[in-house]
Design a protein around this motif. Structure first.
Motif, PDB file in Angstrom:
ATOM      1  N   ASP A  62       0.807  -1.220   0.000  1.00 25.90           N
ATOM      2  CA  ASP A  62       0.000   0.000   0.000  1.00 25.90           C
ATOM      3  C   ASP A  62       0.842   1.272   0.000  1.00 25.90           C
ATOM      4  O   ASP A  62       0.302   2.379  -0.074  1.00 25.90           O
ATOM      5  N   SER A  63       2.194   1.129   0.073  1.00 24.37           N
ATOM      6  CA  SER A  63       3.059   2.313   0.013  1.00 24.37           C
ATOM      7  C   SER A  63       3.712   2.473  -1.347  1.00 24.37           C
ATOM      8  O   SER A  63       4.473   3.419  -1.559  1.00 24.37           O
ATOM      9  N   LEU A  64       3.423   1.565  -2.267  1.00 23.92           N
ATOM     10  CA  LEU A  64       4.109   1.563  -3.559  1.00 23.92           C
ATOM     11  C   LEU A  64       3.372   2.450  -4.567  1.00 23.92           C
ATOM     12  O   LEU A  64       2.788   1.968  -5.535  1.00 23.92           O
ATOM     13  N   SER A  65       3.420   3.748  -4.338  1.00 26.55           N
ATOM     14  CA  SER A  65       2.854   4.691  -5.297  1.00 26.55           C
ATOM     15  C   SER A  65       3.788   4.800  -6.498  1.00 26.55           C
ATOM     16  O   SER A  65       4.950   4.399  -6.451  1.00 26.55           O
TER      17      SER A  65
ATOM     18  N   ARG B 289      -7.258 -13.714   7.323  1.00 27.25           N
ATOM     19  CA  ARG B 289      -6.570 -12.458   7.590  1.00 27.25           C
ATOM     20  C   ARG B 289      -7.142 -11.349   6.716  1.00 27.25           C
ATOM     21  O   ARG B 289      -7.716 -11.605   5.648  1.00 27.25           O
ATOM     22  N   ARG B 290      -6.973 -10.105   7.166  1.00 21.87           N
ATOM     23  CA  ARG B 290      -7.451  -8.963   6.393  1.00 21.87           C
ATOM     24  C   ARG B 290      -6.439  -8.601   5.327  1.00 21.87           C
ATOM     25  O   ARG B 290      -5.234  -8.633   5.550  1.00 21.87           O
ATOM     26  N   HIS B 291      -6.961  -8.226   4.183  1.00 26.93           N
ATOM     27  CA  HIS B 291      -6.097  -7.763   3.099  1.00 26.93           C
ATOM     28  C   HIS B 291      -5.662  -6.333   3.403  1.00 26.93           C
ATOM     29  O   HIS B 291      -6.457  -5.531   3.912  1.00 26.93           O
ATOM     30  N   PRO B 292      -4.388  -5.966   3.125  1.00 24.40           N
ATOM     31  CA  PRO B 292      -3.934  -4.607   3.434  1.00 24.40           C
ATOM     32  C   PRO B 292      -4.704  -3.502   2.717  1.00 24.40           C
ATOM     33  O   PRO B 292      -4.705  -2.362   3.167  1.00 24.40           O
ATOM     34  N   PHE B 293      -5.363  -3.814   1.615  1.00 25.29           N
ATOM     35  CA  PHE B 293      -6.152  -2.815   0.906  1.00 25.29           C
ATOM     36  C   PHE B 293      -7.599  -2.765   1.385  1.00 25.29           C
ATOM     37  O   PHE B 293      -8.401  -1.986   0.873  1.00 25.29           O
ATOM     38  N   SER B 294      -7.937  -3.605   2.363  1.00 25.94           N
ATOM     39  CA  SER B 294      -9.333  -3.716   2.785  1.00 25.94           C
ATOM     40  C   SER B 294      -9.815  -2.494   3.565  1.00 25.94           C
ATOM     41  O   SER B 294     -11.010  -2.345   3.807  1.00 25.94           O
TER      42      SER B 294
ATOM     43  N   ALA C 213      -9.963  -5.878  -3.875  1.00 28.84           N
ATOM     44  CA  ALA C 213      -8.738  -5.477  -3.172  1.00 28.84           C
ATOM     45  C   ALA C 213      -7.520  -6.157  -3.782  1.00 28.84           C
ATOM     46  O   ALA C 213      -6.469  -5.532  -3.973  1.00 28.84           O
ATOM     47  N   ILE C 214      -7.650  -7.439  -4.093  1.00 31.50           N
ATOM     48  CA  ILE C 214      -6.556  -8.169  -4.739  1.00 31.50           C
ATOM     49  C   ILE C 214      -6.246  -7.576  -6.101  1.00 31.50           C
ATOM     50  O   ILE C 214      -5.078  -7.365  -6.464  1.00 31.50           O
ATOM     51  N   LYS C 215      -7.285  -7.272  -6.863  1.00 34.27           N
ATOM     52  CA  LYS C 215      -7.107  -6.678  -8.190  1.00 34.27           C
ATOM     53  C   LYS C 215      -6.406  -5.328  -8.092  1.00 34.27           C
ATOM     54  O   LYS C 215      -5.514  -5.010  -8.887  1.00 34.27           O
ATOM     55  N   ALA C 216      -6.786  -4.515  -7.096  1.00 30.39           N
ATOM     56  CA  ALA C 216      -6.168  -3.199  -6.916  1.00 30.39           C
ATOM     57  C   ALA C 216      -4.700  -3.324  -6.550  1.00 30.39           C
ATOM     58  O   ALA C 216      -3.854  -2.542  -7.007  1.00 30.39           O
ATOM     59  N   GLU C 217      -4.380  -4.316  -5.729  1.00 29.64           N
ATOM     60  CA  GLU C 217      -2.989  -4.507  -5.333  1.00 29.64           C
ATOM     61  C   GLU C 217      -2.146  -4.947  -6.520  1.00 29.64           C
ATOM     62  O   GLU C 217      -1.014  -4.472  -6.701  1.00 29.64           O
ATOM     63  N   VAL C 218      -2.660  -5.847  -7.330  1.00 31.52           N
ATOM     64  CA  VAL C 218      -1.948  -6.292  -8.533  1.00 31.52           C
ATOM     65  C   VAL C 218      -1.665  -5.103  -9.443  1.00 31.52           C
ATOM     66  O   VAL C 218      -0.568  -4.958  -9.994  1.00 31.52           O
TER      67      VAL C 218
END
Length: 297
Positions: free
Chosen positions: A72-75, A114-119, A128-133
């Motif tokens: 979530d920090s990889l802008s 577990r909670r996804h970091p983008f949740s 959330a998985i799609k957004a992280e990819v």
């Protein structure tokens, strides 16, 4: 597990990023076992300061560090800074990317709960998985080494990482691990394989009622298939092909090769042929694993 002898005169930093649930923590644990100083889930904007600090405290010897980055920090701005960092510092930096099939990630989250970091901002897990990819797309493109854990057990992942370290730190390629597996087409195609061989054209023991209940590892089926000229010809042809081209893969530093043998139900022909191929390839390759996907169904 094999322990690497790290040369303190050399400096190396491995940056690990990847989709959550793909195995980043497992990889960092392996690196820690191999003598790396490990920092987990570091925000990307702290990377430059962290590497500077590691250089300061390791003036007498080389740096051996592994840093996993929080997704979530990889802008895009931080990733651009990372690219500049890799090009500018006087330390060897390897960028590793860890990924897995989204359906497998969903199943893993279902098991661990577990909670996804983008949740925090995206409540629906598949989204959330799609957004992280998507957020990791640039990093994935620039990575020096990609690990796809879709079909890997934890133990196989650990073995793969140690072999990678042996290869990159000693400048010698380790023996390629070859995974042979049988499967049944009626239960679906494998999600991942480097080579797939269809053996459904061969005589099928299933149609002999006396053999139907046995598998390709049982004597009655083994005897039946061993006496079929076409089966023996198929085994010889596949073995010849794999011996030739797996050696080429190994020469290019390939760590892991997946080879699937498929018949209709995955009980007889494919099982028998995989077990025979294990013996053929075992005379050339030291590291061969075998699984039978459908046995027991």
């Amino acid at each position: 597990m094999y322990k690497l002898d790290v040369d303190p005169s050399q400096s190396s930093i491995i940056i690990v990023a990847g989709v959550s649930g793909a195995g980043k923590s497992t990889i960092v644990n392996v690196l820690e076992d191999q003598g790396f100083t490990c920092i987990e889930n570091l925000p990307c904007f702290l990377l430059v300061q962290t590497i500077d600090y590691l250089k300061q405290i390791n003036k007498a010897g080389g740096i051996k560090a592994a840093i996993s980055l929080s997704s979530d920090s990889l802008s895009s701005e931080n990733l651009t800074d990372l690219d500049r960092l890799v090009e500018s510092v006087d330390v060897t930096i390897q960028r590793w990317f860890v990924t897995a099939d989204p359906e497998v990630l969903l199943a893993r989250y279902g098991e661990t709960r577990r909670r996804h970091p983008f949740s925090v901002t995206i409540k629906h897990l598949p989204q959330a998985i799609k957004a992280e990819v998507s957020a990791l797309a640039h990093y994935a493109q620039m990575a020096d080494y990609t690990v796809d854990t879709t079909t890997l057990s934890v133990q196989k992942l650990k073995t793969l990482i140690v072999k990678r370290l042996q290869s990159t730190l000693t400048q010698k390629y380790s023996s390629t691990e070859i995974h042979l597996f049988s499967f049944g087409f009626k239960y679906g195609m494998p999600k991942k394989a480097d080579y797939i061989f269809d053996v459904r054209c061969l005589p099928n023991p299933y149609w002999d009622k006396a053999l139907r209940a046995y598998s390709g590892q049982d004597a009655p089926v083994i005897d039946y298939l061993s006496n079929q000229d076409s089966v023996e010809a198929m085994i010889q042809d596949i073995a010849l092909f794999l011996n030739k081209w797996c050696i080429q893969h190994q020469a290019q530093g390939r760590d892991y090769i997946e080879i699937g043998i498929g018949c209709t139900g995955g009980q007889h022909r494919s099982v028998f042929i995989v077990d025979r191929l294990e013996k053929h390839l075992g005379s050339v390759f030291a590291d061969i694993t075998v699984t039978h996907r459908e046995l027991g169904k």
